[in-house]
Design an enzyme around this catalytic site. Structure first.
Site, PDB file in Angstrom:
ATOM      1  N   GLN A 146     -16.939  68.723 -11.620  1.00 32.30           N
ATOM      2  CA  GLN A 146     -16.621  68.764 -10.200  1.00 32.30           C
ATOM      3  C   GLN A 146     -15.459  67.852  -9.830  1.00 32.30           C
ATOM      4  OE1 GLN A 146     -20.334  67.786  -8.276  1.00 32.30           O
ATOM      5  NE2 GLN A 146     -21.324  69.695  -8.881  1.00 32.30           N
ATOM      6  N   HIS A 193     -20.655  65.085  -8.350  1.00 26.79           N
ATOM      7  CA  HIS A 193     -20.819  64.363  -7.082  1.00 26.79           C
ATOM      8  C   HIS A 193     -19.763  63.278  -6.857  1.00 26.79           C
ATOM      9  CE1 HIS A 193     -25.360  65.549  -6.674  1.00 26.79           C
ATOM     10  NE2 HIS A 193     -24.564  66.579  -6.924  1.00 26.79           N
TER      11      HIS A 193
END
Length: 271
Positions: free
Chosen positions: A103, A169
């Site tokens: 991510q 995250h």
């Protein structure tokens, strides 16, 4: 063109648009235009969709530089300048190589205010990206100046204390309060206890001055048990952030586990 046909430029709706764009693998950017073939209506507004550009790979952030030009980041590290009138895109150079993993990668782009169309000077932009450090990948705030299609003076404003070896995250969005302050969000880096630990930046929203200093009125400025940059904590993965300058309120969009996503009103020093 009337305001309702340029509604997309409203600062309240832009973060929602960027959040939507970031979730798509290949996406087109749309702008309301009265001459477009596709028209839609809500309870209060009529609006029109016109394709401006397409073919992007994981676009993550976008910001109006002038009323008719957008700058767009892709997670893999490319940056583009989109001309809404000419409907073309030009790649921006001058930024460092970005490590894209999971991510992480090049995330948000923002500037404190939209410049006039004939603006000729350097434009200072802010970016967030995942930076490789000895401790792992860390969400990092950087700034650079845009001159034509080239970035100069790229520098890290804050390499946050959020590094670890996983690739989840990172957050991360940027917004401004119009009073010389910048907010940006950091995910918990997939370690839930981080969000309750004020000795690191993970799972927090930070507040800095535009030159990267810590404001004297930050809530934990005098605490020995908390990092002074923290404005709020207890966050999972806030990937939407906007400051409502009319009512002077900070809002975030936060990802919940397997659903349960939230829109949160952020308050100073709160968990």
């Amino acid at each position: 063109m009337s305001n309702k046909h340029r509604y997309i430029a409203n600062s309240v709706f832009l973060p929602a648009l960027t959040l939507l764009v970031s979730c798509l693998f290949s996406v087109s950017i749309f702008l309301k235009n009265a001459d477009a073939a596709q028209s839609f209506s809500s309870q209060k507004h009529d609006f029109y969709l016109d394709e401006i550009a397409s073919g992007f790979d994981t676009p993550w952030g976008l910001a109006f530089v002038t009323p008719n030009k957008l700058i767009l980041t892709e997670r893999d590290g490319d940056i583009f300048l989109l001309d809404l009138k000419a409907k073309n895109q030009k790649q921006i150079s001058g930024h460092p190589k970005i490590e894209s993993s999971g991510q992480g990668g090049l995330m948000d782009v923002a500037l404190p205010s939209v410049k006039p169309e004939n603006y000729q000077d350097k434009i200072r932009l802010y970016f967030t990206y995942s930076k490789s450090t000895e401790a792992g990948l860390a969400t990092t705030l950087a700034s650079a100046e845009l001159v034509g299609q080239h970035l100069i003076n790229w520098q890290d404003v804050l390499v946050t204390q959020s590094a670890n070896d996983n690739t989840r995250h990172f957050g991360s969005r940027i917004t401004f309060d119009g009073q010389g302050h910048l907010f940006f969000s950091i995910g918990d880096r997939a370690e839930r206890e981080n969000a309750q630990n004020l000795s690191n930046h993970a799972g927090a929203i930070l507040r800095l001055t535009l030159d990267g200093k810590t404001p004297a009125d930050n809530p934990f400025i005098d605490s020995r048990k908390a990092l002074a940059e923290i404005w709020s904590y207890g966050h999972r993965n806030p990937q939407g952030l906007v400051f409502d300058k009319t009512h002077k309120r900070l809002w975030s969009i936060e990802h919940g586990p397997r659903g349960g996503d939230e829109i949160n009103l952020i308050e100073k020093g709160k968990n």
